[in-house]
Design a protein around this motif. Structure first.
Motif, PDB file in Angstrom:
ATOM      1  N   ASP A  48       0.826  -1.204   0.000  1.00  0.00           N
ATOM      2  CA  ASP A  48       0.000   0.000   0.000  1.00  0.00           C
ATOM      3  C   ASP A  48       0.860   1.254   0.000  1.00  0.00           C
ATOM      4  OD1 ASP A  48      -2.269  -1.570   0.067  1.00  0.00           O
ATOM      5  OD2 ASP A  48      -2.400  -1.546   2.254  1.00  0.00           O
ATOM      6  N   ALA A  49       1.945   1.241   0.770  1.00  0.00           N
ATOM      7  CA  ALA A  49       2.820   2.406   0.831  1.00  0.00           C
ATOM      8  C   ALA A  49       3.493   2.662  -0.518  1.00  0.00           C
ATOM      9  CB  ALA A  49       3.860   2.222   1.925  1.00  0.00           C
ATOM     10  N   LEU A  50       3.952   1.588  -1.188  1.00  0.00           N
ATOM     11  CA  LEU A  50       4.565   1.747  -2.509  1.00  0.00           C
ATOM     12  C   LEU A  50       3.548   2.246  -3.526  1.00  0.00           C
ATOM     13  CD1 LEU A  50       6.907  -1.378  -2.788  1.00  0.00           C
ATOM     14  CD2 LEU A  50       7.579   1.025  -2.619  1.00  0.00           C
ATOM     15  N   ALA A  51       2.328   1.761  -3.429  1.00  0.00           N
ATOM     16  CA  ALA A  51       1.291   2.212  -4.354  1.00  0.00           C
ATOM     17  C   ALA A  51       1.047   3.708  -4.205  1.00  0.00           C
ATOM     18  CB  ALA A  51       0.005   1.433  -4.116  1.00  0.00           C
ATOM     19  N   LEU A  52       0.931   4.208  -2.968  1.00  0.00           N
ATOM     20  CA  LEU A  52       0.713   5.637  -2.755  1.00  0.00           C
ATOM     21  C   LEU A  52       1.934   6.448  -3.171  1.00  0.00           C
ATOM     22  CD1 LEU A  52      -1.105   7.871  -1.730  1.00  0.00           C
ATOM     23  CD2 LEU A  52      -0.266   7.445   0.594  1.00  0.00           C
ATOM     24  N   SER A  53       3.141   5.930  -2.864  1.00  0.00           N
ATOM     25  CA  SER A  53       4.362   6.629  -3.262  1.00  0.00           C
ATOM     26  C   SER A  53       4.467   6.730  -4.778  1.00  0.00           C
ATOM     27  CB  SER A  53       5.581   5.902  -2.686  1.00  0.00           C
ATOM     28  OG  SER A  53       6.784   6.525  -3.091  1.00  0.00           O
ATOM     29  N   PHE A  54       4.136   5.664  -5.489  1.00  0.00           N
ATOM     30  CA  PHE A  54       4.154   5.693  -6.948  1.00  0.00           C
ATOM     31  C   PHE A  54       3.110   6.675  -7.487  1.00  0.00           C
ATOM     32  CE2 PHE A  54       2.266   3.993 -10.901  1.00  0.00           C
ATOM     33  CZ  PHE A  54       3.372   4.106 -11.735  1.00  0.00           C
ATOM     34  N   PHE A  55       1.968   6.731  -6.839  1.00  0.00           N
ATOM     35  CA  PHE A  55       0.906   7.649  -7.244  1.00  0.00           C
ATOM     36  C   PHE A  55       1.387   9.094  -7.128  1.00  0.00           C
ATOM     37  CE2 PHE A  55      -3.089   9.984  -6.544  1.00  0.00           C
ATOM     38  CZ  PHE A  55      -3.849   9.497  -7.594  1.00  0.00           C
ATOM     39  N   ILE A  56       2.087   9.401  -6.023  1.00  0.00           N
ATOM     40  CA  ILE A  56       2.617  10.756  -5.825  1.00  0.00           C
ATOM     41  C   ILE A  56       3.718  11.054  -6.837  1.00  0.00           C
ATOM     42  CG2 ILE A  56       3.813  12.238  -4.169  1.00  0.00           C
ATOM     43  CD1 ILE A  56       2.359  10.721  -1.934  1.00  0.00           C
ATOM     44  N   ARG A  73      -9.135   4.785  -7.582  1.00  0.00           N
ATOM     45  CA  ARG A  73      -8.443   3.504  -7.679  1.00  0.00           C
ATOM     46  C   ARG A  73      -7.391   3.337  -6.579  1.00  0.00           C
ATOM     47  NH1 ARG A  73      -8.016  -0.192 -11.800  1.00  0.00           N
ATOM     48  NH2 ARG A  73     -10.065   0.646 -12.311  1.00  0.00           N
ATOM     49  N   VAL A  74      -6.701   4.418  -6.236  1.00  0.00           N
ATOM     50  CA  VAL A  74      -5.649   4.321  -5.216  1.00  0.00           C
ATOM     51  C   VAL A  74      -6.197   4.486  -3.804  1.00  0.00           C
ATOM     52  CG1 VAL A  74      -4.994   6.763  -5.018  1.00  0.00           C
ATOM     53  CG2 VAL A  74      -3.226   4.997  -4.825  1.00  0.00           C
ATOM     54  N   LEU A  75      -7.450   4.926  -3.682  1.00  0.00           N
ATOM     55  CA  LEU A  75      -8.012   5.228  -2.367  1.00  0.00           C
ATOM     56  C   LEU A  75      -8.048   4.028  -1.425  1.00  0.00           C
ATOM     57  CD1 LEU A  75      -9.154   7.524  -0.723  1.00  0.00           C
ATOM     58  CD2 LEU A  75     -11.402   7.059  -1.679  1.00  0.00           C
ATOM     59  N   PRO A  76      -8.420   2.809  -1.862  1.00  0.00           N
ATOM     60  CA  PRO A  76      -8.389   1.679  -0.919  1.00  0.00           C
ATOM     61  C   PRO A  76      -7.013   1.437  -0.322  1.00  0.00           C
ATOM     62  CG  PRO A  76      -9.665   1.116  -2.866  1.00  0.00           C
ATOM     63  CD  PRO A  76      -9.014   2.417  -3.160  1.00  0.00           C
ATOM     64  N   ALA A  77      -5.964   1.483  -1.149  1.00  0.00           N
ATOM     65  CA  ALA A  77      -4.614   1.284  -0.624  1.00  0.00           C
ATOM     66  C   ALA A  77      -4.227   2.407   0.322  1.00  0.00           C
ATOM     67  CB  ALA A  77      -3.617   1.188  -1.777  1.00  0.00           C
ATOM     68  N   LEU A 109      -1.875  16.859  -2.710  1.00  0.00           N
ATOM     69  CA  LEU A 109      -2.414  15.633  -3.272  1.00  0.00           C
ATOM     70  C   LEU A 109      -3.009  14.744  -2.178  1.00  0.00           C
ATOM     71  CD1 LEU A 109      -1.052  13.602  -6.163  1.00  0.00           C
ATOM     72  CD2 LEU A 109      -1.468  12.372  -4.040  1.00  0.00           C
ATOM     73  N   LEU A 110      -2.308  14.650  -1.015  1.00  0.00           N
ATOM     74  CA  LEU A 110      -2.844  13.839   0.083  1.00  0.00           C
ATOM     75  C   LEU A 110      -4.137  14.432   0.631  1.00  0.00           C
ATOM     76  CD1 LEU A 110       0.458  12.976   2.001  1.00  0.00           C
ATOM     77  CD2 LEU A 110      -0.927  11.437   0.615  1.00  0.00           C
ATOM     78  N   LEU A 111      -4.206  15.773   0.721  1.00  0.00           N
ATOM     79  CA  LEU A 111      -5.441  16.406   1.179  1.00  0.00           C
ATOM     80  C   LEU A 111      -6.600  16.080   0.255  1.00  0.00           C
ATOM     81  CD1 LEU A 111      -4.204  19.961   2.255  1.00  0.00           C
ATOM     82  CD2 LEU A 111      -5.052  18.172   3.755  1.00  0.00           C
ATOM     83  N   ARG A 112      -6.353  16.188  -1.046  1.00  0.00           N
ATOM     84  CA  ARG A 112      -7.416  15.910  -1.999  1.00  0.00           C
ATOM     85  C   ARG A 112      -7.826  14.443  -1.957  1.00  0.00           C
ATOM     86  NH1 ARG A 112      -7.014  16.408  -8.626  1.00  0.00           N
ATOM     87  NH2 ARG A 112      -9.159  15.696  -9.030  1.00  0.00           N
ATOM     88  N   TYR A 114      -7.539  12.116   0.580  1.00  0.00           N
ATOM     89  CA  TYR A 114      -8.252  11.682   1.786  1.00  0.00           C
ATOM     90  C   TYR A 114      -9.547  12.471   1.995  1.00  0.00           C
ATOM     91  CZ  TYR A 114      -4.312   8.738   3.000  1.00  0.00           C
ATOM     92  OH  TYR A 114      -3.352   7.750   2.988  1.00  0.00           O
ATOM     93  N   TRP A 115      -9.623  13.690   1.459  1.00  0.00           N
ATOM     94  CA  TRP A 115     -10.894  14.408   1.482  1.00  0.00           C
ATOM     95  C   TRP A 115     -11.916  13.700   0.593  1.00  0.00           C
ATOM     96  CZ3 TRP A 115     -12.811  16.945  -2.992  1.00  0.00           C
ATOM     97  CH2 TRP A 115     -13.994  17.661  -2.784  1.00  0.00           C
ATOM     98  N   ARG A 116     -11.440  13.211  -0.559  1.00  0.00           N
ATOM     99  CA  ARG A 116     -12.327  12.489  -1.456  1.00  0.00           C
ATOM    100  C   ARG A 116     -12.786  11.177  -0.839  1.00  0.00           C
ATOM    101  NH1 ARG A 116     -13.223  12.970  -6.959  1.00  0.00           N
ATOM    102  NH2 ARG A 116     -13.989  11.083  -8.009  1.00  0.00           N
TER     103      ARG A 116
END
Length: 631
Positions: A48-56, A73-77, A109-112, A114-116
């Motif tokens: 999950d951490a790698l998925a979010l890091s790749f997204f950023i 798509r990335v929100l569950p991870a 990006l993290l605010l948007r 987790y707000w979503r």
């Protein structure tokens, strides 16, 4: 031997070297990611951490922006990672440990994200971390926090956040107006709307519609008219929703003719009315009995291409049924049946009511087959409506069969279902079956309320099976059923009818021992029973208990005691009781009025309530009135 010396090739000219380098293949430049590639990589990432890091990381690529679907798509991870680390600082350290640089863009990006996803506490935590990492929140971050505070009901904090923002933009005002109007806080919404205009921001269609809807529900009519004037001056086109709010407000104030004219003005402005626009006006016209205007409105809806939906037809059907215009109601149902509109449970309930109270009740037995043959959706409420109508209209056999169909379709019965079935069995003189069903099913159902228990007891008392009613009541007490005073009062009435005075008194004492509060009706049953038994001491004791329990005597109580006193030749007490009745604003019943003049010397009691028939000692106790004749 001499080795042959290796000769180096002569150096190439600069132009030739450049041409040679240009002809050689180069490594391709890094390509810009696509949403499809990003989504696939995020979905297949084992961490999950790698998925979010790749997204950023992808978001930092030049010219690339994540679409909303990639955030989803990335929100569950991202949610699982946030749940594992717990706090915003831990989340940032986790990403930093994977080589993800923490920059302002990372926070945004993290605010948007987790707000979503609705993780509002984490959004607030991330916002507080921004200054600690040396970053100042921009307008986007402040607007996200403003929305989160309002969504979580922290209106005071949201207002403080808005005031701390020295340069609010249009979106800041739009967020405040949306949430304040949704909460119905018109005074604050009006203040922010005025400040928005003072700052030079013109509201968009969505913001103006929200303000218009809130004002139409809570504000005054003059404020609503000023909003109309503002929309006209500013060149804002009134949307269908705004017209709908205005028409609904006029309907609520009973200004139906103004509402009808406003609808015509709406059509003249080029805005097409919807079914939602016409429904409140149609309902108000029907409620006011203006059926001609309602029919005209219905015709204009059809000609304007605004075809009535099932809600409109249900409104028409319901009001026609309440107005006892059953033929018109059936015509409406036939229109539904002939159209492509699918009836719903409310339609069926209204149809059952129309058939039950009209001259077409003979058609009621066809309702169950209508339900089974169609794909009409129905629920327990509809089933209870059909079952009750069949029972009350004299179709007990059909009611019992319909109950069996309900059970086959796994529709769980409730107390109203049991009551209709018990009455149906009683109509068929199958009282023993009713008793067995009650004992085996209704009594055992923890959802059964006192209505069910009172029904079976009332059936038994009407059949003269008073001891059976007493036995059933005792069984219900042992099973801890939800009994009330009505259940006990019903059995007490039956016992007194059967002249079982001792059993009735014993049951009344047991009722008091169980802490069951008796009402006036219960005491009236006891008074009648004891008065018929000519037990004056018991009557006096019961009146004293009523007084101590704070149960006031009503017209039935007084008349019962007065008749008893007259028949017991306690004329002084009867006269005093009548005087007390009339002082309390009650009148003697017909039976009392006929008996009292037959008592010598008391013909004037009913003519002048100021005449003193018995010298009062100032006592307010009804039981003390018996003392007069005892001396």
């Amino acid at each position: 031997m001499l080795r042959a010396a290796r000769r180096r090739p002569p150096p190439l000219p600069a132009a030739l070297a450049a041409a040679s380098f240009a002809s050689e293949p180069r490594p391709p430049p890094p390509s810009t990611p696509t949403p499809r590639v990003v989504d696939a990589a995020v979905s297949r990432c084992p961490s999950d951490a790698l998925a979010l890091s790749f997204f950023i990381w992808c978001a930092r690529r030049p010219g690339y922006f994540h679409p909303p679907t990639s955030f989803d798509r990335v929100l569950p991870a991202a949610s699982r990672l946030a749940s594992r680390v717990g706090t915003a600082p831990a989340l940032l350290r986790e990403l930093q440990g994977l080589g993800c640089p923490i920059r302002p863009q990372t926070f945004l990006l993290l605010l948007r994200l987790y707000w979503r996803g609705g993780l509002y506490l984490l959004v607030l935590d991330l916002f507080e971390q921004m200054p600690l990492w040396g970053f100042q929140p921009n307008a986007f971050a402040r607007n996200v926090i403003l929305d989160v505070l309002l969504r979580t009901g922290l209106f005071t904090n949201a207002e403080r956040c808005f005031q701390d923002n020295l340069s609010p933009n249009y979106l800041s005002f739009a967020i405040m107006l949306t949430h304040l109007c949704r909460a119905g806080d018109w005074p604050k919404a009006r203040r922010y709307f005025a400040e928005m205009l003072w700052q030079g921001f013109l509201p968009g269609a969505a913001s103006l519609a929200a303000v218009f809807a809130c004002c139409s529900k809570v504000g005054t009519m003059s404020e609503l008219q000023r909003l109309l004037s503002f929309a006209h001056v500013s060149g804002c086109q009134l949307t269908s929703a705004m017209w709908t709010c205005l028409i609904a407000r006029l309907c609520r104030e009973g200004r139906l003719e103004d509402a009808y004219r406003m609808l015509a003005k709406m059509v003249g402005s080029g805005s097409s009315p919807t079914v939602i626009t016409c429904t409140p006006l149609l309902k108000s016209l029907l409620r006011a009995g203006m059926y001609g205007l309602a029919s005209k409105l219905l015709g204009s809806m059809a000609s304007a291409g605004c075809s009535p939906d099932i809600v409109v037809y249900n409104v028409l059907l319901d009001y026609m049924a309440k107005a006892r215009r059953y033929d018109d109601a059936l015509d409406i149902y036939m229109q539904i049946h002939g159209s492509q509109i699918k009836p719903d449970a409310y339609t069926l309930s209204s149809l059952v009511q129309v058939l039950q109270f009209s001259s077409y009740e003979r058609l009621l037995p066809r309702i169950p087959s209508l339900i089974q043959c169609s794909d009409m959706s129905y629920d327990l409420v509809v089933c209870n409506s059909v079952l009750s109508a069949l029972c009350k209209s004299g179709f007990p056999t059909d009611a019992i069969q319909f109950y069996s169909d309900m059970i086959e379709k796994n529709i769980r019965p409730d107390s109203y279902t049991y009551v209709s079935l018990l009455h149906s069995l009683c109509q068929l003189e199958r009282v023993n079956h009713a008793i067995n069903f009650y004992r085996s099913t209704a009594m055992r159902d923890p959802e059964s309320n006192s209505y069910v228990h009172a029904t079976i007891l009332c059936i038994l008392v009407r059949q003269g099976r008073n001891l059976m009613a007493l036995r059933i009541l005792r069984e219900a007490v042992r099973e801890n059923c939800a009994l009330d005073a009505v259940c006990y009062t019903t059995v007490l009435h039956g016992l007194f009818q059967a002249r079982l005075v001792e059993e009735a008194c014993s049951l009344f004492d047991r009722m008091k021992q169980l802490g069951m509060a008796s009402n006036t009706c219960t005491y009236n049953v006891m008074l009648r029973g004891l008065c018929r038994a000519r037990n004056i001491d018991a009557v006096k004791q019961l009146l004293t208990e009523m007084e101590h329990a704070g149960v006031e005597m009503d017209n039935i109580s007084f008349n019962t005691v007065v008749v008893f006193l007259i028949k017991s030749r306690l004329i002084d007490s009867a006269g005093a009781m009548v005087r007390e009745m009339r002082n309390l604003g009650m009148e003697p019943s017909t039976k009392t009025s006929l008996l009292l003049p037959q008592s010598v010397g008391y013909q004037f009691v009913l003519k002048d309530n100021t005449t003193t028939t018995v010298e009062s000692d100032g006592s307010d106790s009804s039981s003390d009135l018996f003392v007069c004749s005892a001396s």
